[in-house]
Design a protein around this motif. Structure first.
Motif, PDB file in Angstrom:
ATOM      1  N   MET A   1       0.827  -1.201   0.000  1.00  0.00           N
ATOM      2  CA  MET A   1       0.000   0.000   0.000  1.00  0.00           C
ATOM      3  C   MET A   1       0.867   1.258   0.000  1.00  0.00           C
ATOM      4  SD  MET A   1      -3.170   0.293  -0.200  1.00  0.00           S
ATOM      5  CE  MET A   1      -4.389   1.540  -0.132  1.00  0.00           C
ATOM      6  N   LYS A   2       1.999   1.187   0.704  1.00  0.00           N
ATOM      7  CA  LYS A   2       2.896   2.343   0.759  1.00  0.00           C
ATOM      8  C   LYS A   2       3.470   2.649  -0.633  1.00  0.00           C
ATOM      9  CE  LYS A   2       6.841   4.169   3.240  1.00  0.00           C
ATOM     10  NZ  LYS A   2       7.933   3.895   4.160  1.00  0.00           N
ATOM     11  N   ASP A   3       3.766   1.598  -1.386  1.00  0.00           N
ATOM     12  CA  ASP A   3       4.287   1.788  -2.744  1.00  0.00           C
ATOM     13  C   ASP A   3       3.259   2.468  -3.638  1.00  0.00           C
ATOM     14  OD1 ASP A   3       6.688   0.615  -2.104  1.00  0.00           O
ATOM     15  OD2 ASP A   3       6.076  -1.386  -2.768  1.00  0.00           O
ATOM     16  N   MET A   4       1.989   2.137  -3.452  1.00  0.00           N
ATOM     17  CA  MET A   4       0.929   2.732  -4.257  1.00  0.00           C
ATOM     18  C   MET A   4       0.829   4.232  -3.982  1.00  0.00           C
ATOM     19  SD  MET A   4      -0.956   1.847  -6.547  1.00  0.00           S
ATOM     20  CE  MET A   4      -2.489   1.296  -7.160  1.00  0.00           C
ATOM     21  N   LYS A   5       0.947   4.621  -2.718  1.00  0.00           N
ATOM     22  CA  LYS A   5       0.916   6.050  -2.360  1.00  0.00           C
ATOM     23  C   LYS A   5       2.098   6.777  -3.000  1.00  0.00           C
ATOM     24  CE  LYS A   5      -1.467   5.713   2.084  1.00  0.00           C
ATOM     25  NZ  LYS A   5      -1.333   5.883   3.530  1.00  0.00           N
ATOM     26  N   THR A   6       3.247   6.158  -2.964  1.00  0.00           N
ATOM     27  CA  THR A   6       4.449   6.756  -3.556  1.00  0.00           C
ATOM     28  C   THR A   6       4.269   6.935  -5.065  1.00  0.00           C
ATOM     29  OG1 THR A   6       5.787   5.671  -1.875  1.00  0.00           O
ATOM     30  CG2 THR A   6       6.940   6.533  -3.789  1.00  0.00           C
ATOM     31  N   ILE A   7       3.697   5.942  -5.707  1.00  0.00           N
ATOM     32  CA  ILE A   7       3.475   6.027  -7.157  1.00  0.00           C
ATOM     33  C   ILE A   7       2.478   7.135  -7.482  1.00  0.00           C
ATOM     34  CG2 ILE A   7       2.474   4.789  -9.125  1.00  0.00           C
ATOM     35  CD1 ILE A   7       3.676   2.220  -7.917  1.00  0.00           C
ATOM     36  N   ILE A   8       1.406   7.224  -6.717  1.00  0.00           N
ATOM     37  CA  ILE A   8       0.397   8.257  -6.957  1.00  0.00           C
ATOM     38  C   ILE A   8       0.993   9.642  -6.751  1.00  0.00           C
ATOM     39  CG2 ILE A   8      -1.754   9.243  -6.071  1.00  0.00           C
ATOM     40  CD1 ILE A   8      -2.704   6.357  -5.600  1.00  0.00           C
ATOM     41  N   ILE A   9       1.778   9.824  -5.698  1.00  0.00           N
ATOM     42  CA  ILE A   9       2.419  11.122  -5.443  1.00  0.00           C
ATOM     43  C   ILE A   9       3.385  11.468  -6.571  1.00  0.00           C
ATOM     44  CG2 ILE A   9       4.041  12.319  -3.918  1.00  0.00           C
ATOM     45  CD1 ILE A   9       2.641  10.891  -1.568  1.00  0.00           C
ATOM     46  N   ALA A  10       4.152  10.484  -7.055  1.00  0.00           N
ATOM     47  CA  ALA A  10       5.097  10.728  -8.151  1.00  0.00           C
ATOM     48  C   ALA A  10       4.353  11.128  -9.420  1.00  0.00           C
ATOM     49  CB  ALA A  10       5.953   9.486  -8.394  1.00  0.00           C
ATOM     50  N   ILE A  11       3.235  10.466  -9.694  1.00  0.00           N
ATOM     51  CA  ILE A  11       2.443  10.798 -10.890  1.00  0.00           C
ATOM     52  C   ILE A  11       1.882  12.212 -10.776  1.00  0.00           C
ATOM     53  CG2 ILE A  11       0.315  10.243 -12.125  1.00  0.00           C
ATOM     54  CD1 ILE A  11       0.957   7.283 -11.591  1.00  0.00           C
ATOM     55  N   LEU A  12       1.358  12.555  -9.606  1.00  0.00           N
ATOM     56  CA  LEU A  12       0.814  13.909  -9.403  1.00  0.00           C
ATOM     57  C   LEU A  12       1.891  14.977  -9.562  1.00  0.00           C
ATOM     58  CD1 LEU A  12      -1.667  13.379  -6.433  1.00  0.00           C
ATOM     59  CD2 LEU A  12      -2.210  13.855  -8.823  1.00  0.00           C
TER      60      LEU A  12
END
Length: 51
Positions: free
Chosen positions: A1-12
């Motif tokens: 789940m932490k990786d998903m947050k990191t990916i979403i923040i990077a995309i934003l």
């Protein structure tokens, strides 16, 4: 789940950086158009004075 947050923040962050880049390019293009419009107006005014 932490990786998903990191990916979403990077995309934003990427989207925001892309939008900022597009906005900067748009301002540069508008400045060039304004300068060329001013040049054209002065050139046309010179043509009117010559006649």
């Amino acid at each position: 789940m932490k990786d998903m947050k990191t990916i979403i923040i990077a995309i934003l962050c990427g989207v925001i950086a892309g939008l900022a880049f597009i906005l900067k390019k748009q301002q540069d293009i508008q400045m060039v158009l304004a300068l060329s419009h001013r040049e054209l107006e002065s050139w046309l005014d010179e043509g009117k004075r010559v006649k």
